[in-house]
Structures are given as structure tokens and as C-alpha cells.
Motif scaffolding. Structure first.
Motif, mmCIF file in Angstrom:
data_model
loop_
_atom_site.group_PDB
_atom_site.id
_atom_site.type_symbol
_atom_site.label_atom_id
_atom_site.label_comp_id
_atom_site.label_asym_id
_atom_site.label_seq_id
_atom_site.Cartn_x
_atom_site.Cartn_y
_atom_site.Cartn_z
ATOM 1 N N UNK A 1 28.348 19.220 49.044
ATOM 2 C CA UNK A 1 27.169 19.952 49.274
ATOM 3 C C UNK A 1 26.136 19.125 50.038
ATOM 4 N N UNK A 2 25.959 18.129 49.021
ATOM 5 C CA UNK A 2 24.828 17.219 49.449
ATOM 6 C C UNK A 2 25.693 16.446 50.396
ATOM 7 N N UNK B 1 30.580 22.818 58.513
ATOM 8 C CA UNK B 1 30.662 24.041 59.611
ATOM 9 C C UNK B 1 28.823 24.893 59.723
ATOM 10 N N UNK B 2 29.297 25.424 57.980
ATOM 11 C CA UNK B 2 27.487 26.303 57.735
ATOM 12 C C UNK B 2 26.712 25.028 57.807
ATOM 13 N N UNK B 3 26.494 23.779 57.567
ATOM 14 C CA UNK B 3 25.115 22.913 57.901
ATOM 15 C C UNK B 3 25.103 23.041 59.542
ATOM 16 N N UNK B 4 25.739 22.876 60.467
ATOM 17 C CA UNK B 4 26.417 22.476 61.094
ATOM 18 C C UNK B 4 26.052 23.489 62.585
ATOM 19 N N UNK B 5 25.819 24.964 62.148
ATOM 20 C CA UNK B 5 25.345 26.004 63.017
ATOM 21 C C UNK B 5 23.677 26.498 62.973
ATOM 22 N N UNK B 6 23.114 25.495 62.545
ATOM 23 C CA UNK B 6 21.134 25.495 62.728
ATOM 24 C C UNK B 6 21.079 24.100 62.574
ATOM 25 N N UNK B 7 21.724 23.185 63.067
ATOM 26 C CA UNK B 7 21.402 21.473 62.599
ATOM 27 C C UNK B 7 20.909 21.056 64.287
ATOM 28 N N UNK B 8 20.538 21.573 65.325
ATOM 29 C CA UNK B 8 20.252 21.683 66.272
ATOM 30 C C UNK B 8 19.104 22.750 66.876
ATOM 31 N N UNK B 9 18.145 22.672 67.535
ATOM 32 C CA UNK B 9 17.135 24.138 67.655
ATOM 33 C C UNK B 9 16.659 23.298 69.108
ATOM 34 N N UNK B 10 15.804 23.864 69.817
ATOM 35 C CA UNK B 10 14.890 24.458 70.781
ATOM 36 C C UNK B 10 14.090 23.836 70.341
ATOM 37 N N UNK B 11 13.410 24.218 69.096
ATOM 38 C CA UNK B 11 12.066 23.316 68.555
ATOM 39 C C UNK B 11 12.452 22.085 68.201
ATOM 40 N N UNK B 12 13.196 21.436 68.082
ATOM 41 C CA UNK B 12 13.380 20.077 67.678
ATOM 42 C C UNK B 12 13.337 18.827 68.924
ATOM 43 N N UNK C 1 43.069 24.610 43.443
ATOM 44 C CA UNK C 1 43.047 23.701 44.660
ATOM 45 C C UNK C 1 41.657 24.849 45.084
ATOM 46 N N UNK C 2 41.171 25.760 44.731
ATOM 47 C CA UNK C 2 39.708 25.605 45.029
ATOM 48 C C UNK C 2 38.940 24.784 44.772
ATOM 49 N N UNK C 3 39.014 24.137 45.682
ATOM 50 C CA UNK C 3 37.913 22.714 45.220
ATOM 51 C C UNK C 3 36.990 22.636 46.175
ATOM 52 N N UNK C 4 35.993 22.491 46.135
ATOM 53 C CA UNK C 4 35.120 22.506 47.618
ATOM 54 C C UNK C 4 35.189 21.072 47.965
ATOM 55 N N UNK C 5 34.932 20.508 49.131
ATOM 56 C CA UNK C 5 34.977 18.745 50.080
ATOM 57 C C UNK C 5 33.499 19.571 50.647
ATOM 58 N N UNK C 6 33.119 17.975 51.031
ATOM 59 C CA UNK C 6 32.447 18.311 52.135
ATOM 60 C C UNK C 6 32.198 18.672 53.261
ATOM 61 N N UNK C 7 33.907 18.695 53.225
ATOM 62 C CA UNK C 7 34.432 19.692 55.412
ATOM 63 C C UNK C 7 34.252 21.330 54.610
ATOM 64 N N UNK C 8 34.025 21.781 53.248
ATOM 65 C CA UNK C 8 33.520 22.739 53.484
ATOM 66 C C UNK C 8 32.177 23.467 53.859
ATOM 67 N N UNK C 9 31.891 22.281 54.273
ATOM 68 C CA UNK C 9 30.266 22.920 53.820
ATOM 69 C C UNK C 9 29.269 22.408 55.473
#
Length: 362
Positions: free
Chosen positions: A203-204, A152-163, A142-150
């Protein structure tokens, strides 16, 4: 998968992420050949409603829907059995992703309002048999990655003060980050509702959810270099998936605006409640997504019995005249469990999501 809380902030985040990316390269192929594909949206929504009721984590919900998709893609499953399959997928996914004390119990599951309205009663034996079939189908993996597994990792840098927001520097990164997380969660739910998103790597899809959120929040650039470097996806890779997400978002906004207008009209003639203290209040009219409608195809496969309950036709007679696509396996007879369930042509499951984009201020 049992990832620790906020794993994306730890020292092993990079290693975990690369392990997930490597694992997604070996995910089973999805062909979209199930004869019951028209029912897929209904059962995905059923999983979402039950998982929300038990407050299961997004990874459990997404894994459950993914297991359902893969199982339907391999077996010619009767519509009746899909209820047991869907709920068994959710139980398996919750056992894999959640703590043991958060896994739904059979007694509690049978007491849910949606189960009562469906006249659906699950038994321990039926669930155990179906879980065994699911585990054997996926070779106990059952070790099947889904979009939900990725995500939070992407959201960790989704917003930055340079935006930039509407061409101006972001004044409150924390607040924008909160909106970003809400929109990303909304787009993740959108991706569950259409099997076409299975044509993209998990992941996409997660990256596209972040990109679509930035577009809706009017952040620029839409896909900054830091996200491109982290995800290894260029904007061109995301375009097709982002367009699907934004189209769904626009349709939801139109529907929400339509319901808002209807709500305002109802409020003008809303019933008045008189309290014992003499206070007067108006009954609020809540805005929510429409009730989920069960497709009417194949509903005639169930015939009322002389006892007033629903009797099951044979598996072959249900699919007589319907040619399965590709090479689908019939459900094993020994595991063709039966459940007590009654249908009608106007079958509905009452429920709504709590994170639709129009439901919070931008």
C-alpha cells in the motif's frame, strides 16, 4: 482475488480496501537471500513481457513477480529452473486474477517469439509439477496483496479541481487524470524491477507511485490532505520510496533523450522504401527501451551436449563453490523438472514496455 471492475467506485470499496490493508500485515517476510538474486531483474522483465503479450491485468503481473520473489527467497533454484518457475508463477497469478478465457494456454505460450528465441519448450507435466510446488510453498494461499491492488483506489482521488499545476488551477481535471494514470502505471512497473521495493508495504508503494506522479506532473501540494487521509500515510512515510522512484524516472528520461538523439541521427540517413505506386517513404526508427540482457554469471553452468542441445549439470555442481545465504531449501528432486533451453553469453529477450514515461507528451 477476482475483484470486480472498478471496485473502488462501489459501496464496498472501503471494506475491500481495509481487508487488503489487513491482509498485507500478514504477508510473508522477504529476506532477499536468494543466491540467484542477480537474475531477478531478468525474470521479472520476462514475466512483464509475456503478460503484456497476453494483455493480462496489472494485478496478475505484480502477483506473479511477487510469487517469484518469495519462491526464490525460500528455495535454492538453478538458473535453468527459474524459467519454469517464472512462467508458472505467471500462470498461477493469471488463474487467480483473470477470467478463465484470458489465462494463457500452453500451446500459445510455446509459440511466443521470446520462447522461440530462447529455444524454450514447456511441457504440461513440468508446469503442473511446478504449480503444485508453488501452491504447497504458499500453503495454497494466493491472496497476497500487491501495490497494483491498491493503486486504482488511490487514483480515484489522485487529481482534484482544487489542485494547482505550476501554481495555477487545474484547467482540465480529466486530462490530468489520464496522465496521472499513465505515470502511476509507469512507476508501478519501476517498482517491479528492483527487489528493494519489497522492503516497503504494498500500500505504501502504491501511495508513493501516486505521489511521484504528482511530483513529475508538477501538481501541488505534492501530497494533499485527502490522499493522506485515504491512505493513512504522511509524506514522511513516503519519502524514501518516492526518492527511489524519481531517481529511476530521471535515469529513464536521460536514456530516452539519448536514444532520441541517436534516432534523429539515424533518420538523416534512414533507408528509403520505394512503393509500386511510385510513392517514397522513410522507414521509421522506433524509440524503445534497450533489449533485456541476461546476466553472464553462471552461464557456464550449461554445457553443450554431443547432440547440440544444452545438457543440464547436476543441481549440486551448478552451485558448487557458491554459498547460499540463510537457510534455503533445495528444490525437491521429484519436482526438479527439465526444459529444453539453450543459452549463449549474449542472451537477450527482445521486448519493451508500452508505458515508459518519456513515451507520451506531458
Amino acid at each position: 482475488m477476482e475483484l470486480e471492475s472498478q471496485w473502488w467506485r462501489g459501496q464496498l470499496a472501503g471494506d475491500i480496501y481495509h481487508a487488503l490493508r489487513y491482509k498485507e500485515l500478514k504477508l510473508p517476510a522477504y529476506k532477499g537471500q536468494s543466491p540467484q538474486l542477480s537474475f531477478r531483474r531478468y525474470f521479472a522483465d520476462l514475466i512483464a513481457i509475456v503478460s503484456n503479450r497476453f494483455r493480462l491485468c496489472p494485478t496478475a503481473r505484480h502477483l506473479a513477480v511477487y510469487l517469484l520473489d518469495l519462491f526464490m527467497d525460500r528455495y535454492d533454484v538453478s538458473v535453468q529452473q527459474l524459467h519454469v518457475v517464472a512462467l508458472s508463477c505467471l500462470l498461477l497469478a493469471s488463474k487467480f486474477e483473470e477470467r478463465e478465457d484470458r489465462v494463457p494456454k500452453l500451446e500459445t505460450l510455446n509459440c511466443l517469439g521470446c520462447m522461440t528465441s530462447m529455444n524454450l519448450v514447456l511441457t504440461k507435466q513440468s508446469l503442473l509439477h511446478m504449480e503444485l510446488l508453488l501452491l504447497e510453498t504458499f500453503q495454497w494461499n494466493l491472496y497476497l496483496p500487491t501495490a497494483a491492488h491498491f493503486i486504482e483506489y488511490y487514483l480515484s482521488i489522485a487529481v482534484h479541481e482544487t489542485d494547482l499545476h505550476d501554481g495555477w488551477p487545474v484547467s482540465n481535471v480529466e486530462k490530468i487524470g489520464q496522465y496521472m494514470a499513465k505515470y502511476a502505471d509507469y512507476f508501478l512497473e519501476v517498482s517491479l524491477q528492483d527487489h528493494e521495493f519489497l522492503n516497503f508495504a504494498p500500500s505504501l508503494v502504491a501511495a508513493a507511485c501516486v505521489a511521484a506522479s504528482r511530483v513529475v506532473l508538477r501538481l501541488s501540494p505534492a501530497w494533499p490532505c485527502r490522499l493522506q487521509h485515504l491512505t493513512a500515510y504522511h509524506w514522511e512515510h513516503l519519502t524514501a520510496c518516492v526518492e527511489r522512484l524519481l531517481i529511476a524516472h530521471d535515469e529513464d528520461v536521460k536514456e530516452a533523450n539519448k536514444q532520441k538523439c541517436q534516432q534523429q541521427q539515424k533518420q538523416q540517413v534512414a533507408p528509403t522504401v520505394f512503393h509500386g505506386s511510385g510513392a517514397v517513404s522513410t522507414v521509421p526508427q522506433y524509440l524503445h527501451r534497450p533489449a533485456l540482457q541476461f546476466p553472464q554469471q553462471n552461464c557456464l553452468s550449461l554445457q553443450p551436449s554431443s547432440h547440440g542441445a544444452t545438457s543440464y549439470m547436476s543441481h549440486a555442481s551448478i552451485h558448487a563453490g557458491a554459498q547460499p545465504h540463510g537457510h534455503l531449501q533445495p528444490m525437491p528432486a521429484s519436482l526438479d523438472t527439465k526444459v529444453n533451453i539453450a543459452f549463449n553469453r549474449a542472451y537477450q529477450v527482445n521486448g519493451h514496455y508500452t508505458s515508459a514515461a518519456p513515451c507520451f507528451d506531458r
